[in-house]
Each structure stands twice: as C-alpha cells, then as structure tokens.
Design a protein around this motif. Structure first.
Motif: not given
Length: 367
Positions: A47-48, A135-141, A155-156
C-alpha cells in the motif's frame, strides 16, 4: 496523532530479490528497484506509504534497515530510496557498494502510514516532509493523484539546498501534470528565497505560519508527516493548535531521536534490575525458558542469544517487527513508536525495548 507501525502482525519472512536498477537521485541518495519474480509477486504487494525491511551481510554483520517504498502500487515497481547517513552501515553500502545484479534479502511490505485510497474519495490532503521523509509521501502523493481524480494535495517539503531535493524532477513533472490539484512548496534552510516564508527549517514556528497562510485547517481531511522527529512534532503541534483533528494526522518515524540522559540512566537501572530473571518464550509453537542478559539490554537480544529466531528489523521501537504478546507478568518498555494504544492495551510489547520486571514473565511471538 496516529503513529505508523505494523498493520497487524508484521510479516517476518525474508526473500532474496535481485537489484534491477540503482538510480542516483542526489549526490547522497539512491533509489533501488527490485526484480520481483512472478512466484513472489503475491508476497510483495504493498500500500502507498508502506516500507520494506532490507537485510545484508556487511563486514560479517547481519544488518537490517527499513526503507520506505517510493513507487505507487499502480506503477508496478518495487522501489525504495536510501539516503547516505554519516556512519550508516547499510546506507553507505547501498550508496557506494551495491550494484545492479546483486541480491538482497527483503521482507514483505509493512506499515500503517497509509489510507484507504479510492476513486470514490474527494478529499483535501496535505503532507509535511523533510529530506528523505519525502520517500513514503511520494508514493502516497502519486497514488492520490492517480486514483482519486476529485482529491487535492498540498506538499510542504524542506531541504538544506536545492541540490538535495530528492525526486525533484518527478515532483516537478507531477506538479505540471496535475496543476489544478497539486501544490508543492519548497523550503530551504541553506539557500535564500525572495519570499521569507520559504527560508529556514520546518520547525513549529514555520509550520504555524504555513497553517495560517497556506492551509485552511477546516478544509483538511488527511495530513501525512515524515522527516526528523523535531520537524514532525512541530508540524503536528501547529496543526493541532489550529484545530485539525488528531485522528487525521499520520506520522511516520524512521528513527527516534533517542532518550535524554535522565531517561537513559533510568532505563539502564531497569535493565540491571532485570539481570538473571527467567522468562517463558513462545516461538514457532515451542516454549523455552530464557534468562535475561542485562549486558544485551532487552528481551529480544536475550531471546536471540539463546538461539531462538525471534524476528526483528530496526531495534529502535519503530517498526514493530519484534512485537510479541505479554501472556503473563510485567515488563518495562523504554520506547514505543510502533504500537498503537489499543495494541498496548491488548498486552503487546516491543521486545527490543523491553525488560522483565519479575520471574513470571511469559511472552508469545506466535500471537
């Protein structure tokens, strides 16, 4: 606040995967893409926002580290990013030694720094990231933009210098492609922008400014925060002060900042008091008696020193791979970032952070 950890019982089996590609993202960070054979594909769905635990023998030592997946599930790739850390055994190895064609032991994805993304959702997301916390936020985004056509994302992202912005080209391309739904704000601590707001670190004061100027707290449905602990806690504090509900804020801890001197002294005293205490350990359907070794400092290492293959990854109280159920007795747990309040209430402990209080402790890795 919702702290990322294990989804249920973490998956603890390693599988050997071949490194298909290593890409230099910045001068001190690489992304690593794995080749996943069809036979292992069911084990490596994710999962993202989730992470992988990687294992390698480096200098004769079994070294394990957790790294977040930077690809979105829809991309059909299994990829992590590793930023070099001064003195970091695995990060140095990954950046300077590892080559395509090499094989690494990889554990299936774990972590709850995620959400039930879906096309029916029309939400307002925000994320705060610093350094490799992207890194994980890129997957989520990427997942939100791809799978939720009615959702919006802000995104900040903080770094020291523009040359250290990981995935800068990907982020720019996403911003251009989804300009009506994605806003990205960069903050640099060692380069000056004409707009003062974008200079400096994402500390509590800066995050409070952001919430007042660039975010509408009443419009936020979900917030993801990942980076150094001080940044995360500062961002969380600013959001909570602005009235953002705690249950909508998710934090992903890579490593804790470590205990204070007083906390360390107190923990050392607890460990010494537990020296020689006998513990009942249930693992793989067998019960054994293990003596707590104060020199090793925790239940996990005492169990492994006794020859039992208790699972572990970070040993920092973050990933929850070493989670076990306290069947009887009491323990002292030094740090807990990987368990929810409900899991603690149910009797789960992080064995890498725990020491027994008496001789009646029984714990189960099988529950």
């Amino acid at each position: 606040m919702y702290i990322a950890g294990a989804m249920d019982k973490p998956k603890t089996s390693f599988h050997a995967l071949t490194v298909a590609e290593i890409r230099r993202e910045t001068r001190d960070a690489v992304s690593i893409r794995f080749d996943v054979p069809d036979a292992l594909a069911p084990h490596f769905t994710f999962k993202a926002g989730q992470y992988l635990t990687l294992r390698a023998e480096i200098g004769g030592e079994d070294v394990r580290r957790n790294y977040s997946i930077c690809a979105a599930p829809a991309e059909g790739a299994l990829m992590v990013a590793v930023k070099a850390v001064a003195g970091g055994k695995f990060s140095t190895y990954a950046n300077n030694v590892l080559q395509p064609g090499d094989r690494l032991e990889v554990m299936p994805a774990s972590g709850r720094f995620t959400a039930p993304f879906g096309a029916e959702r029309a939400l307002s997301y925000a994320a705060f990231a610093a350094g490799s916390g992207i890194t994980p936020i890129l997957s989520i985004l990427k997942t939100v933009l791809h799978s939720e056509p009615a959702s919006r994302f802000k995104l900040f992202y903080a770094n020291r210098q523009s040359g250290q912005i990981m995935f800068a080209e990907q982020l720019a391309a996403l911003k251009n492609r989804y300009m009506d739904r994605l806003e990205i704000f960069h903050f640099l601590s060692m380069e000056e922008d004409d707009v003062a707001l974008f200079n400096g670190r994402l500390d509590a004061r800066k995050c409070a400014e952001i919430v007042g100027l660039l975010l509408d707290p009443a419009d936020l449905d979900q917030v993801f925060i990942c980076g150094p602990e001080g940044m995360m806690l500062g961002a969380e504090a600013a959001l909570l002060a602005a009235g953002v509900p705690a249950e909508t804020i998710l934090l992903e801890f890579f490593l804790s900042a470590g205990p204070s001197t007083a906390q360390s002294e107190s923990a050392a005293a607890v460990v010494q008091a537990a020296a020689g205490r006998r513990m009942g350990i249930l693992l793989d359907g067998r019960k054994s008696t293990v003596v707590f070794d104060a020199a090793l400092g925790n239940i996990l290492d005492s169990v492994r020193a006794a020859g039992m293959p208790a699972p572990f990854a970070c040993k920092g109280g973050v990933c929850a791979t070493c989670r076990a159920k306290l069947v009887s007795g009491e323990v002292d747990m030094k740090v807990n970032y990987g368990l929810t309040a409900d899991e603690v209430t149910q009797g789960y402990i992080l064995t890498c952070q725990s020491a027994p209080r008496g001789d009646d402790v029984v714990i189960s890795y099988d529950m």
